[in-house]
Design a protein around this motif. Structure first.
Motif, PDB file in Angstrom:
ATOM      1  N   PRO A 171       3.251 -13.675  -9.370  1.00  0.00           N
ATOM      2  CA  PRO A 171       1.793 -13.691  -9.199  1.00  0.00           C
ATOM      3  C   PRO A 171       1.338 -12.522  -8.322  1.00  0.00           C
ATOM      4  O   PRO A 171       1.887 -12.303  -7.236  1.00  0.00           O
ATOM      5  N   PHE A 172       0.376 -11.753  -8.817  1.00  0.00           N
ATOM      6  CA  PHE A 172      -0.117 -10.643  -8.007  1.00  0.00           C
ATOM      7  C   PHE A 172      -1.597 -10.390  -8.255  1.00  0.00           C
ATOM      8  O   PHE A 172      -2.149 -10.731  -9.297  1.00  0.00           O
ATOM      9  N   VAL A 173      -2.207  -9.788  -7.241  1.00  0.00           N
ATOM     10  CA  VAL A 173      -3.613  -9.389  -7.256  1.00  0.00           C
ATOM     11  C   VAL A 173      -3.662  -7.902  -6.949  1.00  0.00           C
ATOM     12  O   VAL A 173      -2.828  -7.385  -6.192  1.00  0.00           O
ATOM     13  N   VAL A 174      -4.627  -7.205  -7.540  1.00  0.00           N
ATOM     14  CA  VAL A 174      -4.827  -5.783  -7.272  1.00  0.00           C
ATOM     15  C   VAL A 174      -6.239  -5.579  -6.755  1.00  0.00           C
ATOM     16  O   VAL A 174      -7.201  -6.071  -7.358  1.00  0.00           O
ATOM     17  N   THR A 175      -6.379  -4.886  -5.628  1.00  0.00           N
ATOM     18  CA  THR A 175      -7.702  -4.449  -5.195  1.00  0.00           C
ATOM     19  C   THR A 175      -7.891  -2.997  -5.607  1.00  0.00           C
ATOM     20  O   THR A 175      -7.082  -2.133  -5.247  1.00  0.00           O
ATOM     21  N   GLU A 176      -8.940  -2.743  -6.381  1.00  0.00           N
ATOM     22  CA  GLU A 176      -9.320  -1.372  -6.738  1.00  0.00           C
ATOM     23  C   GLU A 176     -10.287  -0.884  -5.657  1.00  0.00           C
ATOM     24  O   GLU A 176     -11.383  -1.407  -5.507  1.00  0.00           O
ATOM     25  N   HIS A 177      -9.866   0.126  -4.903  1.00  0.00           N
ATOM     26  CA  HIS A 177     -10.672   0.596  -3.771  1.00  0.00           C
ATOM     27  C   HIS A 177     -11.559   1.791  -4.117  1.00  0.00           C
ATOM     28  O   HIS A 177     -12.520   2.060  -3.396  1.00  0.00           O
ATOM     29  N   ASN A 226       0.851  -1.189   0.000  1.00  0.00           N
ATOM     30  CA  ASN A 226       0.000   0.000   0.000  1.00  0.00           C
ATOM     31  C   ASN A 226       0.886   1.237   0.000  1.00  0.00           C
ATOM     32  O   ASN A 226       1.996   1.219   0.537  1.00  0.00           O
ATOM     33  N   ASN A 227       0.404   2.313  -0.616  1.00  0.00           N
ATOM     34  CA  ASN A 227       1.211   3.527  -0.705  1.00  0.00           C
ATOM     35  C   ASN A 227       0.885   4.538   0.379  1.00  0.00           C
ATOM     36  O   ASN A 227       1.244   5.706   0.284  1.00  0.00           O
ATOM     37  N   ALA A 228       0.194   4.107   1.454  1.00  0.00           N
ATOM     38  CA  ALA A 228      -0.014   4.925   2.647  1.00  0.00           C
ATOM     39  C   ALA A 228       0.429   4.100   3.848  1.00  0.00           C
ATOM     40  O   ALA A 228       0.348   2.874   3.838  1.00  0.00           O
ATOM     41  N   VAL A 283       8.189 -14.643  -1.155  1.00  0.00           N
ATOM     42  CA  VAL A 283       6.774 -14.251  -1.241  1.00  0.00           C
ATOM     43  C   VAL A 283       6.080 -15.092  -2.308  1.00  0.00           C
ATOM     44  O   VAL A 283       6.592 -15.261  -3.417  1.00  0.00           O
ATOM     45  N   ASP A 284       4.911 -15.624  -1.972  1.00  0.00           N
ATOM     46  CA  ASP A 284       4.139 -16.426  -2.934  1.00  0.00           C
ATOM     47  C   ASP A 284       3.253 -15.568  -3.816  1.00  0.00           C
ATOM     48  O   ASP A 284       3.153 -15.791  -5.029  1.00  0.00           O
ATOM     49  N   VAL A 285       2.589 -14.584  -3.227  1.00  0.00           N
ATOM     50  CA  VAL A 285       1.675 -13.735  -3.988  1.00  0.00           C
ATOM     51  C   VAL A 285       1.728 -12.323  -3.434  1.00  0.00           C
ATOM     52  O   VAL A 285       1.841 -12.122  -2.217  1.00  0.00           O
ATOM     53  N   VAL A 286       1.686 -11.354  -4.336  1.00  0.00           N
ATOM     54  CA  VAL A 286       1.721  -9.940  -3.973  1.00  0.00           C
ATOM     55  C   VAL A 286       0.315  -9.373  -4.143  1.00  0.00           C
ATOM     56  O   VAL A 286      -0.340  -9.614  -5.162  1.00  0.00           O
ATOM     57  N   HIS A 287      -0.127  -8.626  -3.149  1.00  0.00           N
ATOM     58  CA  HIS A 287      -1.468  -8.048  -3.181  1.00  0.00           C
ATOM     59  C   HIS A 287      -1.348  -6.527  -3.098  1.00  0.00           C
ATOM     60  O   HIS A 287      -1.123  -5.958  -2.039  1.00  0.00           O
ATOM     61  N   PHE A 288      -1.469  -5.862  -4.260  1.00  0.00           N
ATOM     62  CA  PHE A 288      -1.411  -4.403  -4.327  1.00  0.00           C
ATOM     63  C   PHE A 288      -2.772  -3.801  -3.966  1.00  0.00           C
ATOM     64  O   PHE A 288      -3.813  -4.320  -4.372  1.00  0.00           O
ATOM     65  N   GLN A 289      -2.738  -2.665  -3.259  1.00  0.00           N
ATOM     66  CA  GLN A 289      -3.957  -1.929  -2.943  1.00  0.00           C
ATOM     67  C   GLN A 289      -4.140  -0.734  -3.881  1.00  0.00           C
ATOM     68  O   GLN A 289      -4.900   0.183  -3.611  1.00  0.00           O
ATOM     69  N   PHE A 290      -3.465  -0.755  -5.001  1.00  0.00           N
ATOM     70  CA  PHE A 290      -3.533   0.260  -6.049  1.00  0.00           C
ATOM     71  C   PHE A 290      -3.013  -0.398  -7.321  1.00  0.00           C
ATOM     72  O   PHE A 290      -2.417  -1.487  -7.274  1.00  0.00           O
ATOM     73  N   ASN A 291      -3.239   0.242  -8.437  1.00  0.00           N
ATOM     74  CA  ASN A 291      -2.797  -0.314  -9.712  1.00  0.00           C
ATOM     75  C   ASN A 291      -1.301  -0.045  -9.909  1.00  0.00           C
ATOM     76  O   ASN A 291      -0.898   1.110 -10.072  1.00  0.00           O
ATOM     77  N   PRO A 292      -0.446  -1.066  -9.900  1.00  0.00           N
ATOM     78  CA  PRO A 292       0.995  -0.814 -10.063  1.00  0.00           C
ATOM     79  C   PRO A 292       1.373  -0.399 -11.475  1.00  0.00           C
ATOM     80  O   PRO A 292       2.486   0.082 -11.711  1.00  0.00           O
TER      81      PRO A 292
END
Length: 324
Positions: free
Chosen positions: A85-91, A7-9, A69-78
């Motif tokens: 392997p990664f997942v993005v949550t669009e908030h 997360n960027n905060a 790390v197995d999977v990266v979970h971004f809280q913003f669009n990288p």
């Protein structure tokens, strides 16, 4: 599984940091389910249940991810392929028409549909951190909860609803004098302003409220203010936009797009505050959210794309109708 939450905060941020509270509770729930969690967040963050790695500005994301790390979970669009392997949550509700990452997840059904997707995980919270609710204490005021300086949150409409209903209003997230969009000063002594509140002060104010008035003028992606208020036994009187119909059961408030209709609902509500709390305890728990994301992680690790094509914003979420 080792999950890296990015997360960027900084964390924790509990005054207004809705996304930060969600990913804090997500990480704790994942640990409780037997997984390892690390956070990649701005320097100065701290956490007692997971490793914290400071973001190195200017360095590629791929170079900042530990090898185990197995999977990266971004809280913003990288906006880049990290080769892992990664997942993005669009908030949020952005205005960028460019396609999102293929493995983007949204935070409500409506939020996903508005981006041409069917993938969503409802936000959840660790309700044990909110403490007990006193359902027997006298409750004199209603409340507004949100960043009042944002025009789409429509604090002006909330004040209008309260005035028509003849009730007093506590504004949590705004000040009496607002210079963000010109000069706005609220004269009414029946409207009480508390600024940006968090922690125990917010919990105490919600525990003394008769209901949430939230006539937003955009499609809410989710609405943490709604489920927090319901937890404290507060019915919700709001507009029917975005995720709000998914969050507010029929016996826990009213959704309408006019001040007069919401004011009438405020005056007429005679429901059970305990039913409001029961509506959120299981459906919007941090553990339920964590299990939803674990399914996404497992699909991505198996090489399955979460969306058949990159999601994109179908239409604007802003300036929804409101009759004052």
């Amino acid at each position: 599984m080792h999950v890296l939450l990015v997360n960027n905060a900084p964390i924790p941020v509990f005054a207004y940091g809705g996304t930060e509270r969600v990913i804090w509770d997500l990480g704790r729930a994942l640990v409780g389910l037997g997984h390892r969690v690390s956070y990649l967040v701005p320097e100065g963050s701290h956490c007692d249940f997971a490793q914290v790695l400071p973001i190195r500005p200017g360095q590629p994301w791929a170079a900042q991810i530990p090898a185990d790390v197995d999977v990266v979970h971004f809280q913003f669009n990288p906006k880049t392929d990290i080769g892992r392997p990664f997942v993005v949550t669009e908030h949020g509700n952005g205005r960028d028409p460019d396609p999102l990452a293929l493995n983007t997840v949204f935070v409500s059904r409506n939020h996903a549909q508005r981006h041409g997707s069917a993938r969503y995980v409802l936000n959840g919270l660790d309700w044990s951190a909110y403490g007990p609710v006193d359902f027997d204490r006298p409750r004199a005021h209603h409340h507004f909860l949100g960043k009042a300086a944002w025009r789409v949150k429509n604090v002006k409409g909330a004040i209008r609803v309260a005035a028509l209903a003849g009730v007093e209003l506590d504004v949590l997230g705004g000040t009496r004098l607002n210079l963000r969009r010109g000069f706005r000063f609220t004269w009414s002594p029946r409207v009480h302003f508390f600024g940006m509140v968090g922690g125990q002060q917010k919990f105490d104010l919600l525990n003394a409220s008769r209901g949430l008035i939230l006539p937003v003028r955009w499609h809410e992606p989710f609405g943490l203010a709604v489920i927090e208020s319901l937890y404290f036994g507060c019915p919700v009187f709001a507009t029917p936009y975005g995720a709000l119909p998914e969050l507010v059961p029929a016996d826990c408030g009213t959704l309408a797009a006019s001040a007069s209709a919401l004011a009438e609902a405020v005056r007429a509500w005679r429901g059970d505050p305990r039913a409001c709390q029961a509506a959120v305890l299981q459906r919007f728990s941090a553990e339920t959210m964590a299990r939803g994301y674990l399914q996404c992680y497992e699909e991505v690790l198996a090489g399955v794309a979460l969306n058949p094509q990159p999601p994109h914003m179908a239409h604007s979420a802003f300036d929804q109708p409101w009759q004052n």
